[in-house]
Scaffold this active site. Structure first.
Site, PDB file in Angstrom:
ATOM      1  CD  GLU A   1      -2.981  -0.766   2.396  1.00  0.00           C
ATOM      2  OE1 GLU A   1      -4.159  -1.113   2.236  1.00  0.00           O
ATOM      3  OE2 GLU A   1      -2.565  -0.259   3.457  1.00  0.00           O
ATOM      4  CB  CYS A   2       0.812   4.363   0.108  1.00  0.00           C
ATOM      5  SG  CYS A   2       1.117   6.122  -0.239  1.00  0.00           S
TER       6      CYS A   2
END
Length: 442
Positions: free
Chosen positions: A333-334
């Protein structure tokens, strides 16, 4: 249906960001804990950093409550974390009424949503620098805008002098608004910040001392007894019996956890643990490989751009990650998504080789803020999350995609339903997104 937790509480809110909410929140948490109270902290909205500060202040895990991303059952389940506490303190985000234009699961994400739902009166932190009696107009507007919103009073911040305080109090007294504290200007009671908010709690050089100073400050200039008396709760509405924390995406989850990988919502980790999942932490910055018997490797967001050289040189971590990806799922994520790519370009323009598991190149030399709620429908599975699963989440980063040649992971829209170009990507067993998952849509 059953009765909800009726622990009384307060929402620490403000007219805008930068007014001193966090100083007040941490000081109250520590001071009330020192007085022998068990205080349950919450954070309204999609913040990855503040909950760790809350925990450091009072010793209890803090959880996010988000009216846009979370349905009523999940909100009830998270609110039940207050069971056994003497009171709740929730920290708002941005201004009290600030949210998105379109309603999500139960609201628009504003702190006012959670205060109204839970019956927690508002303590409005007012920065009164540059004004005196006029501060009463601001307070009166916030108290009056929503008659259904309980309002406890105000804590004045950045008071210049005793005379200044008297003038501000005079205006508030005329408006009938209680003053719960008046904090003088104190420039050294400020936490360091970086591009996504506060410097993380674990990185603060002397966090316990700083929080102790905040507590002493609030004890000296706020009426703690009045604060305690102002707490309230709704407690008269049933909660949903199906309210529960999210289920884990796998049984054994190798979770990257260090200064570069720390942005994951506490309610997810708690839900996964309670459902029987085994969380296996490891540190890429310490060049640790994910556990060999893990079913899933999860790389949360964080600050890999600040440690790109260290990650690029972490041969044990990278080889272990690549080995796992040959047969089992890996998700990022990210910041974790960026590390799964071919390369990360730091703000100085230097290119660092990453895991190479996705055809993604990201750059912090070409900075642009990406911020907002996200709704996603998975086009392929993410471990135990099947294709077609709908998710709500949030995106906040400054990096830019330079190259991306893999198929999209999801169809992604913003809070108003407009398509978002950053749709994540997948290759083999590897998946990644720029948005942080908050909850599946049920």
């Amino acid at each position: 249906m059953s009765a909800p937790s009726s622990t009384s509480g307060l929402m620490i809110a403000a007219p805008a960001s930068g007014t001193g909410k966090t100083t007040v929140m941490l000081g109250l948490l520590r001071a009330l804990t020192e007085d022998g109270l068990a205080v349950q902290p919450f954070k309204s909205g999609p913040d990855y950093i503040d909950p760790a500060f809350h925990r450091a202040a009072c010793g209890r895990a803090s959880f996010n409550l988000d009216s846009w991303a979370m349905n009523a059952g999940l909100l009830d389940a998270i609110a039940d974390e207050a069971a056994g506490a003497d009171m709740v303190l929730a920290e708002g985000s941005m201004g009290l009424f600030d949210g998105v234009a379109s309603k999500g699961a139960v609201g628009n994400g504003a702190s006012a949503d959670m205060a109204r739902r839970m019956g927690w009166p508002i303590v409005l932190v007012l920065d009164v620098s540059g004004q005196a009696q006029s501060a009463a107009a601001t307070a009166l507007g916030f108290r009056s805008l929503d008659p259904d919103l309980p309002f406890a009073g105000v804590i004045l911040n950045r008071v210049a002098s005793p005379r200044h305080e008297r003038l501000v109090r005079k205006g508030l007294e005329a408006a009938g608004i209680p003053v719960l504290g008046a904090l003088p200007r104190h420039g050294d009671l400020t936490l360091p910040e970086r591009h996504l908010g506060l410097v993380q709690a674990a990185e603060h050089p002397d966090l316990d001392r700083a929080i102790a100073d905040y507590a002493a400050f609030l004890r000296a200039y706020a009426d703690l007894d009045a604060v305690r008396r102002a707490a309230g709760a709704k407690g008269d509405e049933p909660k949903l019996d199906d309210g529960r924390l999210p289920a884990p995406p796998a049984q054994r989850i190798a979770m990257a956890r260090d200064a570069a990988f720390s942005f994951i919502y506490p309610h997810l980790l708690e839900g996964w643990r309670r459902a029987g999942a085994e969380l296996l932490p490891f540190s890429p910055l310490a060049d640790e490989a994910p556990a060999g018997h893990a079913d899933l490797v999860w790389l949360p967001g964080g600050y890999p751009e600040l440690h790109a050289g260290t990650i690029a040189a972490a041969a044990t971590f990278l080889s272990g990650l690549r080995r796992h990806a040959e047969t089992r799922p890996v998700h990022g994520e990210c910041g974790g998504y960026m590390v799964l790519g071919e390369a990360l370009i730091d703000k100085g323009g230097e290119r660092h080789r990453m895991a190479g598991l996705l055809g993604l190149v990201t750059s912090h030399a070409q900075r642009k803020m990406h911020l907002g709620y996200r709704h996603a429908e998975l086009l392929v599975p993410v471990s135990g999350l099947a294709a077609g699963t709908r998710l709500r989440g949030h995106e906040f980063h400054y990096s830019t995609i330079v190259e991306q040649n893999d198929p999209p992971l999801a169809y992604v829209t913003d809070a108003d339903g407009a398509a978002v170009a950053e749709a994540g990507s997948h290759r083999g067993h590897v998946t990644g997104t720029y948005f942080h998952m908050i909850a599946p849509v049920r």
